[in-house]
Design an enzyme around this catalytic site. Structure first.
Site, mmCIF file in Angstrom:
data_model
loop_
_atom_site.group_PDB
_atom_site.id
_atom_site.type_symbol
_atom_site.label_atom_id
_atom_site.label_comp_id
_atom_site.label_asym_id
_atom_site.label_seq_id
_atom_site.Cartn_x
_atom_site.Cartn_y
_atom_site.Cartn_z
ATOM 1 N N LYS A 26 0.838 -1.223 0.000
ATOM 2 C CA LYS A 26 0.000 0.000 0.000
ATOM 3 C C LYS A 26 0.859 1.254 0.000
ATOM 4 O O LYS A 26 2.039 1.242 0.370
ATOM 5 C CB LYS A 26 -0.932 0.017 1.214
ATOM 6 C CG LYS A 26 -0.240 0.062 2.593
ATOM 7 C CD LYS A 26 0.138 1.434 3.090
ATOM 8 C CE LYS A 26 0.935 1.401 4.390
ATOM 9 N NZ LYS A 26 1.646 2.617 4.714
ATOM 10 N N ASP A 156 -2.196 -1.426 9.981
ATOM 11 C CA ASP A 156 -2.377 -1.490 8.523
ATOM 12 C C ASP A 156 -2.962 -2.821 8.060
ATOM 13 O O ASP A 156 -3.335 -2.952 6.890
ATOM 14 C CB ASP A 156 -1.024 -1.342 7.799
ATOM 15 C CG ASP A 156 -0.429 0.045 7.959
ATOM 16 O OD1 ASP A 156 -1.187 0.989 8.257
ATOM 17 O OD2 ASP A 156 0.797 0.168 7.781
HETATM 18 O O1 C5P Z 1 0.024 -0.835 14.475
HETATM 19 P P1 C5P Z 1 1.454 -1.163 14.216
HETATM 20 O O2 C5P Z 1 1.943 -2.286 15.074
HETATM 21 O O3 C5P Z 1 1.772 -1.369 12.783
HETATM 22 O O4 C5P Z 1 2.255 0.121 14.636
HETATM 23 C C1 C5P Z 1 3.654 0.135 14.814
HETATM 24 C C2 C5P Z 1 4.019 1.320 15.654
HETATM 25 O O5 C5P Z 1 3.742 2.531 14.948
HETATM 26 C C3 C5P Z 1 3.238 1.441 16.944
HETATM 27 O O6 C5P Z 1 3.846 0.724 17.966
HETATM 28 C C4 C5P Z 1 3.287 2.926 17.197
HETATM 29 O O7 C5P Z 1 4.528 3.291 17.746
HETATM 30 C C5 C5P Z 1 3.242 3.518 15.809
HETATM 31 N N1 C5P Z 1 1.871 3.889 15.386
HETATM 32 C C6 C5P Z 1 1.276 5.001 15.941
HETATM 33 N N2 C5P Z 1 0.028 5.380 15.557
HETATM 34 C C7 C5P Z 1 -0.631 4.676 14.598
HETATM 35 C C8 C5P Z 1 -0.041 3.546 13.994
HETATM 36 C C9 C5P Z 1 1.227 3.174 14.406
HETATM 37 O O8 C5P Z 1 1.867 5.665 16.807
HETATM 38 N N3 C5P Z 1 -1.850 5.075 14.224
#
Ligand code: C5P
Length: 320
Positions: A26, A156
């Site tokens: 994406k 995501d």
């Molecule tokens: O959701 P995911 O595990 O992919 O996110 C990885 C990191 O990115 C999270 O631990 C956080 O630090 C950051 N993040 C965030 N806000 C979001 C998505 C991700 O702060 N909306």
């Protein structure tokens, strides 16, 4: 005398249950990021677009409860295949949620989506694993239940079950499908090294504390119409990535890639998600092909990929 026993069974051999799926990566056409929340995440308004770079996954059900993973392709040599890998975690989560700890699977992932590149390669593998394990384990779960598990794995992952264009809110996991007219021609410049998503968000917070940026998850009125118009010039005018300044602070050389000497048919450049992959939107396929060839010579570009978007979400091949 050589002795051996031949086991004769009246039962037909159990069918090997095998399933395949191709999951796109994406790009975020808009990524508006609000202030850090109490849980450490950030509220977003993001327009996701699935693009034609794919990871291919294959699953074969096992007769024991082992989960194994083999990876090949783009950047796979840097990935652990143990339970720190999001694909393995997806398989574990799915069987735990359904109280089926006896289930096992052999997974294979052939990667094309860049690693640690801001294009959700790891999330694509998690989404694909949910889909093919659902199939080979015969769980019969619908999109809603799979999306729930997906959101537990990462912000995501739910979008990668969906594909196309979609507006993501919350931390990106709440989705609304959006119109997808037209076809956009993209070139992706893969950087020499990766960036960690949490680190880029931390840098975003540092810049907000310094007053360099004012976090806001609001999108300007009308911008979604532009971004979903399918018309390259209108899309180019609406592109926005609030994480780009943070990615550039951590990886200043990306500025040189984004400002690459292009022509008037190259309409815009921006960092993909948390970076460091840089995306270029072109007016047509010919200018995109020319640009891809030119970018390869830049010092911070390890490789380039041509792709288009939006593309449909993953399609699961038959279990047999
Ligand atoms: O959701 P995911 O595990 O992919 O996110 C990885 C990191 O990115 C999270 O631990 C956080 O630090 C950051 N993040 C965030 N806000 C979001 C998505 C991700 O702060 N909306």
């Amino acid at each position: 005398m050589l002795g051996y026993v031949v086991a004769v069974s009246s039962q037909p051999p159990a069918p090997v249950r095998l399933s395949t799926v191709r999951v796109p990566g994406k790009i975020n056409l808009a990524l508006a990021v609000g202030p850090r929340r109490a849980d450490g995440f950030h509220d977003l308004s993001t327009l996701f677009q699935a693009v034609s770079l794919y990871d291919d996954l294959q699953a074969t059900a096992r007769t024991d409860n082992q989960i194994t993973l083999v990876m090949a392709g783009e950047g796979s040599e840097h990935l652990a295949c143990d339970d720190t890998n999001l694909a393995v975690r997806a398989a574990q989560l799915l069987r735990e949620r359904h109280g089926r700890d006896s289930l096992g699977v052999d997974l294979r992932v052939d990667k094309c989506v860049p690693m640690a590149g801001g294009m959700a390669g790891g999330s694509a593998d998690a989404a694909g694993t949910l889909l093919i394990c659902n199939e080979v384990w015969g769980l019969g779960l619908g999109l809603e239940e799979l999306s729930d598990a997906a959101a537990q794995l990462g912000s995501d992952v739910p979008f990668l079950l969906l594909g196309g264009n979609a507006l993501g809110t919350g931390r990106g996991e709440r989705l609304r499908p959006m119109p997808e007219p037209g076809r956009l021609e993209w070139v992706f410049a893969i950087a020499q090294h990766g960036l960690s998503t949490p680190q880029v968000y931390r840098q975003f917070d540092v810049m907000a504390d310094r007053g360099d940026i004012v976090p806001s998850a609001e999108l300007a009125v009308g911008v979604l119409d532009e971004l979903c118009s399918g018309e390259p010039e209108r899309v180019a005018a609406g592109l926005r990535n609030d994480l780009q300044p943070a990615a550039l602070e951590l990886y200043p050389e990306l500025a040189g890639t984004l400002a690459a000497d292009t022509d008037s048919r190259v309409l815009a450049s921006l960092v993909c998600g948390s970076g460091p992959t840089c995306a270029f939107l072109c007016a047509d396929a010919e200018s995109a092909d020319r640009l891809a060839a030119r970018l390869v010579g830049l010092p911070e570009v390890r490789d380039t990929r041509r792709a288009h978007g939006p593309v449909p979400g993953p399609k699961v091949g038959p279990a047999r």
